[in-house]
Structure formats: C-alpha cells, structure tokens
Design an enzyme around this catalytic site. Sequence first.
Site, PDB file in Angstrom:
ATOM      1  N   ASP A 159       0.500  -1.251  -0.198  1.00 47.44           N
ATOM      2  CA  ASP A 159       0.046   0.221  -0.092  1.00 47.44           C
ATOM      3  C   ASP A 159       0.902   1.535  -0.027  1.00 47.44           C
ATOM      4  O   ASP A 159       0.559   2.062  -0.552  1.00 47.44           O
ATOM      5  CB  ASP A 159      -1.062  -0.267   0.852  1.00 47.44           C
ATOM      6  CG  ASP A 159      -2.543  -0.939   0.773  1.00 47.44           C
ATOM      7  OD1 ASP A 159      -2.115  -1.122   0.268  1.00 47.44           O
ATOM      8  OD2 ASP A 159      -3.192  -0.403   2.572  1.00 47.44           O
ATOM      9  N   ASP A 163      -3.030  13.667  21.116  1.00 50.51           N
ATOM     10  CA  ASP A 163      -2.525  12.719  20.844  1.00 50.51           C
ATOM     11  C   ASP A 163      -2.442  13.593  19.489  1.00 50.51           C
ATOM     12  O   ASP A 163      -0.590  14.128  18.998  1.00 50.51           O
ATOM     13  CB  ASP A 163      -2.085  11.831  20.982  1.00 50.51           C
ATOM     14  CG  ASP A 163      -1.849  11.155  22.518  1.00 50.51           C
ATOM     15  OD1 ASP A 163      -1.402  11.553  23.055  1.00 50.51           O
ATOM     16  OD2 ASP A 163      -1.422  10.039  22.595  1.00 50.51           O
TER      17      ASP A 163
END
Lengths: 258, 258, 258, 258
Positions: free
Chosen positions: D37, D141
Amino acid sequence: AFFLREQGIDAIPFGFFGKPEDISTEGVDFAFSLGGDGTVLYAARLLDNLGVPILAVNLGNFGFLTEISSCEWKEVFEGYRQGGLGLSRRVMLKVIVERGGKRIMTFSGLNDAVISANGMSKVVELDLRLNHNELGSYRADGVIVATPTGSTAYSVAAGGPILDPEMEALIINPICPFTLSNRPLVVSGNDVAQINVKKDQRTDIILSIDGQEVFPLQGGDLVFFEKSHSKALLVRSDRRNFFEVLRSKLNWSGGSDA
Amino acid sequence: AFFLREQGIDAIPFGFFGKPEDISTEGVDFAFSLGGDGTVLYAARLLDNLGVPILAVNLGNFGFLTEISSCEWKEVFEGYRQGGLGLSRRVMLKVIVERGGKRIMTFSGLNDAVISANGMSKVVELDLRLNHNELGSYRADGVIVATPTGSTAYSVAAGGPILDPEMEALIINPICPFTLSNRPLVVSGNDVAQINVKKDQRTDIILSIDGQEVFPLQGGDLVFFEKSHSKALLVRSDRRNFFEVLRSKLNWSGGSDA
Amino acid sequence: AFFLREQGIDAIPFGFFGKPEDISTEGVDFAFSLGGDGTVLYAARLLDNLGVPILAVNLGNFGFLTEISSCEWKEVFEGYRQGGLGLSRRVMLKVIVERGGKRIMTFSGLNDAVISANGMSKVVELDLRLNHNELGSYRADGVIVATPTGSTAYSVAAGGPILDPEMEALIINPICPFTLSNRPLVVSGNDVAQINVKKDQRTDIILSIDGQEVFPLQGGDLVFFEKSHSKALLVRSDRRNFFEVLRSKLNWSGGSDA
Amino acid sequence: AFFLREQGIDAIPFGFFGKPEDISTEGVDFAFSLGGDGTVLYAARLLDNLGVPILAVNLGNFGFLTEISSCEWKEVFEGYRQGGLGLSRRVMLKVIVERGGKRIMTFSGLNDAVISANGMSKVVELDLRLNHNELGSYRADGVIVATPTGSTAYSVAAGGPILDPEMEALIINPICPFTLSNRPLVVSGNDVAQINVKKDQRTDIILSIDGQEVFPLQGGDLVFFEKSHSKALLVRSDRRNFFEVLRSKLNWSGGSDA
C-alpha cells in the site's frame, strides 16, 4: 445419568425450557449443565447460595460459559473429582427492587441486569448513584449492570470493556446514551450502585436478569445492584482459556495480522 | 397567523399531536414549524417532494433543527424573504420495503430509519448489502440508517460519527452489535443500502422512521435505503451555528479546558 | 512550613522541577504536595513503600488528585489530624523490565505505564500475556497499563473505561490498535500482565511512567506489570467527590440535559 | 517491463525506497505500482494532477490499495485496456501550510494528513475551524484528516468510521483527545478544515502526509485541509471487493457467528 449411577452417584435430571420450573435443590452436591450459555445462567441462579459446582457441557457450539464439549465431559469430571482441575469462582450480581420504601423483589444473576424500555419508545430516564453519591442522569436506551462474567455478553455489545472473569467488580454501562460524554464505569465488588427510575416515563420499563427473567418497573422505583455474597462455581477445563473463546466468539484480536 | 395575514399571506394552521393528520399540502409555499425537533421531522416528511421551505421555531428549548426562538422568528422570516438568509438543504432518506418481490411501502425521513426488535428479546439478525455487495450479517439490537441531519440524533447515541448536516451521505450504524469488530459505515449519497430481515427471528421486528412512524416487518422482507430525490429546506438563522448547538445539546467539546 | 513549625512539626521543603532530585525520605511522616496532579504523581512514587499520607494542595486549577485548594488545606489538615477525614488508598503499579533474563529496572507509578514509539514511525509490535496466557499481539501506537487512579488520565483519552479510584484492578488499553476488534481489558489486582517487545521494530521504543520517567526499551525486552505491595495514601477532602471532578475536568455527563 | 515492451509500450522503472526521488512524470500515461500500500500512496502523490491510472500490484500480502496479486496483473491490465474493468476514482487531500500570512508548503495525500507531537511529550493543542466557523480546541495526541481511502488506515485505529472509498468527504478525527465528549467528524468534499497550531507548545509538532512525508510545524502555523482538484485513479480488480479486504485486514465482521 447412566454413567453417573455406575459411579454410585445420584442424578436428578431437570430441564430449562425458556421458563424456570420449581425444583428442589436440596441435597444437590454437583450440577451438570447440558446446553448452551443460557442453561448455565439458569443453573447458576437456581443454585445461588448453595455452593454447588457446575460442570457446563455444551451441546452445540461452545460458549463463554460452556467450554467443555460433550466428548470431553467425562474426562473433565474425573479430573475435577481427582482434584486436578479447579473451580472458576465467579461474582454473582444481587439486584434489589424497592418500591414505596419497601423491598419488593430480590434477584441474583450471573451475567447482568438491564433496565430498559419495553415498547416502541426506547428512551428511559434514570438517575445513577454509587454508594449514595450522585453520578448523574442517564437519558439512554437503558443501563446494564454486569458482572465480570457478563462483560463479554450484552455489555460488550454496548461498548463495554472486557474484565478478567474471576475479578471482583461490576460494570455500569449505559445503552446508547444521548450524550457524547459518557464511558462505561467499572466499580469495586464492595460498591453499591443504585438506579432511580424517574417518574412520568414515556414508556413501560423493565428489569431483565441475564436476559431470562423480566420484572416490570414503575416510576419511582429504586433498584440496587451489588455483589452477591455467594459465587457461581464453574468447573474449569484445561482445554481452552478465556481468550481463545474471546477470539472465537467475538472476533477478538490483540492486533491484526496485517 | 395574524402577523402573516397582515402581510397579505395566507396561513393554514395544523397540528401534530403524536399522529399525523391527513392534510392537503397543495399550494403551500412556505411552512412554519412551531414546536420542537419532532415537529420539524413531521413537517419535513409531510412536505417531502414539494420544495417548501420550513422555518422551524422552537417553543421550548432550541434543538438541532430548531435554532430559532419565538422571539426571533419575525426577524428571521423577514431576513429570509429579503434574501439575506439562505436555506439549509438537507438530504432526506427514502426507505422502500419489499415483501415477496413486491414493493409494499415507501417512506421518507429526515433523521433516520431504524430496524429493531419490538419486544423483550432484543436481538435481531440482519444481512447488509451495499449496491448489491454483501457486507456481512449483523446480530445486534438493530441497525440505524441515518442522514447527516440524523447523525446527531439516535445514531450518535449508538456511537456514530457526526456529519456536516448539509453533505450528501448516509450512515449505516448497528445498535449494540454482538461482535468486537464493527464500525459505523458512512456511504455516499449515491449508494443504495439493503437490509434483508432473516427468517425465523425470535422477536417481532419493526421499522421506525424518524422515531415517529412505525411499520411491522416480517422475516424475508427486503428494506432498501437511499437518498431521496428531494431535500428538506430549512431556513437558516445567523444566530447559532451547528457546533454551538452540538456543544449545548450533546456536551460536545473539541477538547477539555483542563 | 511556618504554620507547621508553629504546631511543633518539622517540615522539609523540596521541589520537583521536571526531574526528580535525590531526597532522603527517611523519617518522613506526612507529605504536602503543592502544585498540580503531576506533583502528586512524583510525590507518590518518591514515597512508595513508606506508608506516608499525602495532602495534595493545588496551586492552580484543581485536578483529579488535587481536590484541595490553597485556601482549604489548613482546615483539611486539621480535619485529618483529628481523625475526621480519612485516607483514600490507591493502588500503585509496579513495573519490572527484564532483559536477557535479568531484571534490569523496577519502577512504581500512580497513574500508568506506557510502552510506545519514540520517533516519527509510531507503530510498535507487542505481545501481551496475562498470568502466562497469551492474549495476542498488538500492532498499535502503544499500550497503556493504568491503575484505577490513572483511568481518568491517558487511558481515558485512549477510550478506556472509568474505574472507581479505590478499587484493586489494572487496565490494559492499546493506543490506536490497527484492528477493529479490540477492547480495553480490566484485570484483577492479582493478575500479572506481561508485554514482550518484539525484535526488529522500525522505531525506538520507550517505557514512560506517569508521563514523567522515561526508560528506553529494546527488542526482546520483557516488561511485567502488577499491583505494587504498597498503596498511595491521599488525604481526602469532604468538599468534592470524584464525579464532580470528572464532570469538571473531562466534561462527564451521566446524560444530556436535552 | 519486458512484457510491456513486447506490447509496444515504453516503460520507465523507478523505485521508492523510503525517500522520494525526483522523477520526470512527463508523458506518463499509465503507472504500475509494485509493492505494498505504501508504494501506491507514493505513486498517487507523485502522479497527482496528471490523470494517470495506477495499477497496484502487491508483491507481498494484498492490502486495501493493492488487491491485485503478481499472478493476476497481466489479466487485469488486459481487462482494463479492453475496457472491461473500470477505474476507482479516489479523493485526494490537499494540505496547505501558512506561516506568518504566507503559504509556505502544499502537499497532496491519498490517505491522510496527521498533526502530532514529535517527542516524548505527546499532547498538542490545536484549534479547529470548519469553513471559518470555530469548532473548538483539541488537547490530544494529534488530529488526523483522512480521505475516504484513508478511513481504513490510521483513522480507523483512532476510532474513526469506515467510508465508502469512492465518496467525496473528509474525516477529522482527533487522536486520544483529553475529553470524554468527542466524536470523529465527517465533512463534505466542499468543506475546508483549518487547524491552528497554538503557540507555546511543550513539544515539537510535525505534519505527516500518508505517514511518508514529514514537515515540522511551528506555533502560530495555520494548516488548511481540503479535497484536491484531481483524483487518484486506481485500476479495479473484479476479484475482491472492499469489504472482503476489510474482513481480511482489519478483522471486520458485520456480526459474529455466535
């Protein structure tokens, strides 16, 4: 039963066909549950407080509570009698319904107790307290109070965490709460949760125990949830552990293979 | 109505009290919805295909669809007529039920369509297809197919994402699925979702539109969900935007203040 | 310190400025933590095993561990000395790192221990065992092992449940796992979790304790997590309870007001 | 390349080894991506704006973007040339960084763009706007902005929904937000999302494109995210569909078999 009699053991067969029968549980020392997880739930409630070990044999697919197949049960039973296999001690849930200041019902359950609507309109309004502290109000499809054993049943479908099945704790998990800011709560086995059914609900409200017993609630009812004094005792197999079942039944993966 | 007549505008008042009445919608150019979000849902379904703008005035608390208070409506209406305020164009959902190869019912909805159990046993078994591709089977309390407008209604309670209310998309969101491995799906406005109700369910199954219309389904029924050709047209206020309402109604925070 | 001396109590002030100092904790009977939650975390680790109560005074905003404001502390301290206010006993986490068969480090923490990447590539590969049973492999941004006290810290941001802060349990919660089928686990205070850092990771891996201490891990390291033998003892205020703080800090709602 | 020359087609081989090379993409009519990918992501960014179809052959395990194995590619290529197989048109993401009022960088991505910390301290503070409306502040985050193609990449690990890979939309998904009340947002392909990096962060902050390109951000930077004008064109196989890959790679189940 034939095999057991050969061993000099009395056996009383009884069935569970959707509705519980009145069965004398006096003098029972050991129980076999033959069926699926539902049969074990029924047996555990029936034998609550009696300290009777249950050997759960699955007659179809194995489940969370029925790890032992019909081919394995003799071997497991012998293993248990000879002391080689232990008991899994599982917290049971005690549920008390108070109405007008009086205790009107007491239930015990091995998986969970659910307060929810019984009808087209699904939203119920419930107040939650923990050890008398107010935690807030739920507008939700219902609330699940689950044991660690029940953490892999309805609670997990409602987004709940998975608990070590032998730990002392309860999960309080709303079903589809109408807020973004909620999370399942996990409380100690010493905590008492209380749910107050608000008055003037738009729907009938029911209390379900282990998805098997149903009790209609009314506005103003107080429902208390706590750890039962006794535990369910399940004979352990050494063939499968909890996480193998989790992987098989709920498609658990600790991570993908990708 | 008095104010409107002064302006030379005909007004036909009608009510929505839980059940829809048969009302002639012929010749209607503009609608006021006076009430809560539920009233707007009803008006949008009633006026589907007619291209009639709706000005939604809240008579109680403001909601996702009723940002305009009863103090503000004249000003907003004037603003709209003078072209200063636009229309919010909202995807509506078209739901078709096929039984025995025949189309037996068609519904339109502004928020969502829900297939779920109607009874004590809650679990239903449904097969999902998207544009004829099999996506899998759901064992769940139900499945919600929601518009972007409905993303903040029942779907969000079932863990769904929040969609820009004016985008062209549908959400397919299972309710309490009995698996760990599922996620809400968001599909294009051009996709057609299909849910096949499996035979031999343990419970009665219903289709609910916007939580207001209910239709009983049978095992073997096929239900198709797609974007409607027409849209709901809601007069916009310039007073509040979508995310202010989100913050107020669902306790949204982009982050804590901690 | 002045007030304490007046009372005939010796006081040793020391600071925590990002890095711990070496401080003799001998003979300490009682500790004040002046600052935020971070200061309490540091004090709890420093005083681990000593059975020293901590009175946590917040100098800024109150937090989960710092409910007592600088205006209230004298009153709370007096209340505690006179026996009117109890101690909240909190599980601490013990973390052991083994490398090449040898125990090379031991840490204690009040909130959590996190294994994660330290670098651009964020994905780490970790094997999880519980009491020697394999639970699976995580491909994730990391794994959090949290105490009940830490359930409202980093773990909640990673989707974890909220635990009664005084219960005996640990949470094992992956951060962004690359799978659909995972859930936070809650295990008993008697369980030992083990994470094996797989070899040949694409990134440096670190172990963080309470977000304050950092230790570099290597492929092949084994990290063990269990309940510490000692507990953190926090002086309780009677002013605020846990759920009030939850509401204030994390936008908790038991349900919306909608 | 040998096979292609036989067919009278020019082929220019080039490699992607972690870092992009400068390659002339002039006159390219068709691209093969040989790898995983990641190779497709690189090729899609390289060929952005050129309208060049990509046939993605996997050399290892098949992935979300590499459904075609090395045994199948000739057949698929022939099928495509003869018009029997179509192209999957995928939204690409355009990311613009403004600093001090000037556009300093533009990126395109096929999966996602992530703003996050680069260091031990992980929490970043970001303000989110959508079409100039303030949506709130994230303490998290990081934030992922993903295309529908990227909905099954990092975004799904951060709890995001799964999108029809060919739809026109973007996902805005915070990573571990420090609040209970957040949800992934899905916005229209016409919306422009803006993230303002607050000043005085405790950590370095980076922008990552498809997990492959990294750009350091500064406090005060504005980052804009919108649909690119061009699309990635992926040659479709008729062998596998999206949900088969989903099942295989992410352990998707539409429901358990239990």
